[in-house]
Motif scaffolding. Structure first.
Motif, mmCIF file in Angstrom:
data_model
loop_
_atom_site.group_PDB
_atom_site.id
_atom_site.type_symbol
_atom_site.label_atom_id
_atom_site.label_comp_id
_atom_site.label_asym_id
_atom_site.label_seq_id
_atom_site.Cartn_x
_atom_site.Cartn_y
_atom_site.Cartn_z
ATOM 1 N N ASP A 1 0.813 -1.226 0.000
ATOM 2 C CA ASP A 1 0.000 0.000 0.000
ATOM 3 C C ASP A 1 0.847 1.277 0.000
ATOM 4 N N VAL A 2 1.943 1.282 -0.744
ATOM 5 C CA VAL A 2 2.789 2.476 -0.799
ATOM 6 C C VAL A 2 2.070 3.581 -1.580
ATOM 7 N N THR A 3 1.974 4.739 -0.933
ATOM 8 C CA THR A 3 1.228 5.865 -1.487
ATOM 9 C C THR A 3 2.042 7.145 -1.343
ATOM 10 N N LYS A 4 2.033 7.958 -2.393
ATOM 11 C CA LYS A 4 2.684 9.263 -2.348
ATOM 12 C C LYS A 4 1.828 10.267 -3.105
ATOM 13 N N ARG A 5 1.525 11.376 -2.426
ATOM 14 C CA ARG A 5 0.750 12.446 -3.051
ATOM 15 C C ARG A 5 1.550 13.735 -3.022
ATOM 16 N N TYR A 6 1.342 14.542 -4.040
ATOM 17 C CA TYR A 6 1.908 15.885 -4.102
ATOM 18 C C TYR A 6 0.738 16.854 -4.162
ATOM 19 N N GLY A 7 0.248 17.238 -2.988
ATOM 20 C CA GLY A 7 -0.968 18.046 -2.962
ATOM 21 C C GLY A 7 -2.137 17.223 -3.467
ATOM 22 N N ALA A 8 -2.824 17.742 -4.472
ATOM 23 C CA ALA A 8 -3.963 17.019 -5.034
ATOM 24 C C ALA A 8 -3.542 15.962 -6.047
ATOM 25 N N ILE B 1 -1.690 12.659 -7.436
ATOM 26 C CA ILE B 1 -1.254 11.350 -6.947
ATOM 27 C C ILE B 1 0.047 10.968 -7.623
ATOM 28 N N GLY B 2 1.072 10.686 -6.811
ATOM 29 C CA GLY B 2 2.319 10.161 -7.361
ATOM 30 C C GLY B 2 2.196 8.667 -7.583
ATOM 31 N N CYS B 3 1.801 7.950 -6.539
ATOM 32 C CA CYS B 3 1.482 6.527 -6.636
ATOM 33 C C CYS B 3 0.474 6.216 -5.539
ATOM 34 N N ALA B 4 -0.398 5.268 -5.802
ATOM 35 C CA ALA B 4 -1.521 5.022 -4.892
ATOM 36 C C ALA B 4 -1.638 3.551 -4.530
ATOM 37 N N GLY C 1 4.817 10.590 -16.222
ATOM 38 C CA GLY C 1 3.772 11.028 -15.311
ATOM 39 C C GLY C 1 2.900 9.916 -14.775
ATOM 40 N N SER C 2 3.226 8.667 -15.130
ATOM 41 C CA SER C 2 2.412 7.528 -14.688
ATOM 42 C C SER C 2 2.644 7.177 -13.224
ATOM 43 N N GLY C 3 3.763 7.634 -12.660
ATOM 44 C CA GLY C 3 4.067 7.355 -11.258
ATOM 45 C C GLY C 3 5.167 6.334 -11.051
ATOM 46 N N LEU D 1 13.374 -8.056 -22.373
ATOM 47 C CA LEU D 1 14.667 -8.732 -22.295
ATOM 48 C C LEU D 1 15.078 -9.050 -20.857
ATOM 49 N N LEU D 2 14.753 -8.159 -19.910
ATOM 50 C CA LEU D 2 15.307 -8.274 -18.568
ATOM 51 C C LEU D 2 14.342 -8.754 -17.500
ATOM 52 N N ALA D 3 13.046 -8.446 -17.630
ATOM 53 C CA ALA D 3 12.122 -8.628 -16.510
ATOM 54 C C ALA D 3 11.342 -9.937 -16.578
ATOM 55 N N HIS D 4 11.234 -10.596 -15.421
ATOM 56 C CA HIS D 4 10.386 -11.782 -15.319
ATOM 57 C C HIS D 4 8.910 -11.395 -15.227
ATOM 58 N N ARG D 5 8.655 -10.355 -14.438
ATOM 59 C CA ARG D 5 7.283 -9.876 -14.263
ATOM 60 C C ARG D 5 7.198 -8.407 -14.613
ATOM 61 N N LEU D 6 5.982 -7.977 -14.904
ATOM 62 C CA LEU D 6 5.768 -6.619 -15.392
ATOM 63 C C LEU D 6 4.593 -5.982 -14.677
ATOM 64 N N MET D 7 4.766 -4.724 -14.331
ATOM 65 C CA MET D 7 3.710 -3.940 -13.702
ATOM 66 C C MET D 7 3.489 -2.689 -14.553
ATOM 67 N N VAL D 8 2.245 -2.434 -14.919
ATOM 68 C CA VAL D 8 1.897 -1.292 -15.766
ATOM 69 C C VAL D 8 1.208 -0.239 -14.909
ATOM 70 N N MET D 9 1.714 1.004 -14.980
ATOM 71 C CA MET D 9 1.144 2.083 -14.175
ATOM 72 C C MET D 9 0.545 3.175 -15.040
ATOM 73 N N LYS D 10 -0.533 3.750 -14.527
ATOM 74 C CA LYS D 10 -1.198 4.887 -15.181
ATOM 75 C C LYS D 10 -1.782 5.780 -14.095
ATOM 76 N N ASP D 11 -1.425 7.053 -14.149
ATOM 77 C CA ASP D 11 -1.946 8.035 -13.193
ATOM 78 C C ASP D 11 -1.734 7.603 -11.739
ATOM 79 N N GLY D 12 -0.578 6.994 -11.480
ATOM 80 C CA GLY D 12 -0.238 6.617 -10.125
ATOM 81 C C GLY D 12 -0.782 5.281 -9.662
ATOM 82 N N HIS D 13 -1.576 4.634 -10.491
ATOM 83 C CA HIS D 13 -2.193 3.361 -10.124
ATOM 84 C C HIS D 13 -1.614 2.219 -10.962
#
Length: 262
Positions: free
Chosen positions: A15-22, A24-27, A46-48, A221-233
């Motif tokens: 549940d790591v979350t970071k906001r910059y005012g209004a 969202i950096g990551c949620a 800007g995806s976080g 080439l490098l990653a076993h798993r992948l996480m896709v982010m958009k708008d901090g989520h």
């Protein structure tokens, strides 16, 4: 890559979350990273993804959540509750951070050998001859000739500076490496050489890594798993080939299709 589910995660993010005012950096980002596993994080600017990486690496304090690392001496510990000296020591030993711009991870006024040797000295090495020998050995591992050991990074090309930064980071045998756009800004031919080098080092050292990039070819080439982010989520996660070959989320489909159309 196979994994025994009884193995303790090297890193547990909750549940790591970071906001910059209004904004969202990551949620509420959560995932487990296991020993020897490489996680890729992708998304447009800007995806976080870089905010998340910097929160995990301790460069930016998150507003909430936990980053639990399986330490050698004490087992799983929340790095966010560690003292500053403990975090600094972790960053010199079991953790490493490869910056997009090598200049951010090097001391440009210090020789190549000195850059590698400094990290060894930070963990207690004192014998000059041993430090120099190990620095030369690591320069060789990243394909920098031994006769460049006394040259300063300012005399190196961008690709060589990045390889020097990698040597500086890996010389102490970390177990977890954070990489922020490690091939960004390099020519295509230089990128390919660096990626091949990184893949070999990750494999040979059994490293775990978290790689942030906008380049899907890098994570392929490098990653076993992948996480896709958009708008901090996080909008999609899974095995890298599975996500790239059969994306389920509309945003991931757009990312993949945009690459295919280039």
């Amino acid at each position: 890559m196979t994994r025994d589910d009884a193995v303790t995660p090297l890193l547990s993010v909750r549940d790591v979350t970071k906001r910059y005012g209004a904004r969202i950096g990551c949620a509420e980002v959560s995932f487990d990273l296991y020993p020897g596993e490489v996680m890729g994080i992708v998304g447009e600017s800007g995806s976080g993804k870089s905010t998340l990486l910097n929160c995990l690496a301790g460069h930016v304090p998150p507003d909430g959540g936990k980053v639990i690392f399986d330490t050698r001496a004490e087992g799983p510990r929340d790095t966010l509750s560690m003292s500053e000296p403990e975090r600094r020591m972790l960053g010199r030993t079991d953790w490493a951070f490869v910056h997009q711009h090598a200049r951010d991870g090097l001391r440009m006024g210090v020789s190549a050998g000195g850059n590698v040797g400094e990290r060894l000295m930070a963990v207690g090495a004192r014998h000059y001859g041993d430090i120099r020998d190990k620095a030369i050995d690591w320069l060789g591992r990243v394909e920098i000739a031994a006769d460049r050991v006394d040259d300063r990074p300012t005399a190196f090309s961008g690709g060589m500076q990045q390889r020097l930064q990698i040597a500086r980071n890996l010389v102490t045998g970390p177990r977890l490496v954070f990489m922020d756009e490690p091939t960004g800004g390099l020519d295509v031919s230089v990128q390919a050489r660096l990626l091949d080098l990184l893949r070999g080092l990750v494999r040979d050292m059994g490293l775990s890594a978290i790689i942030v990039t906008h380049d899907l070819a890098v994570v392929r080439l490098l990653a076993h798993r992948l996480m896709v982010m958009k708008d901090g989520h996080v909008v999609e996660t899974g095995l890298t080939d599975q996500v790239l070959d059969d994306p389920q989320h509309a945003y991931t489909q757009l990312l993949v299709s945009s690459v295919l159309q280039v």
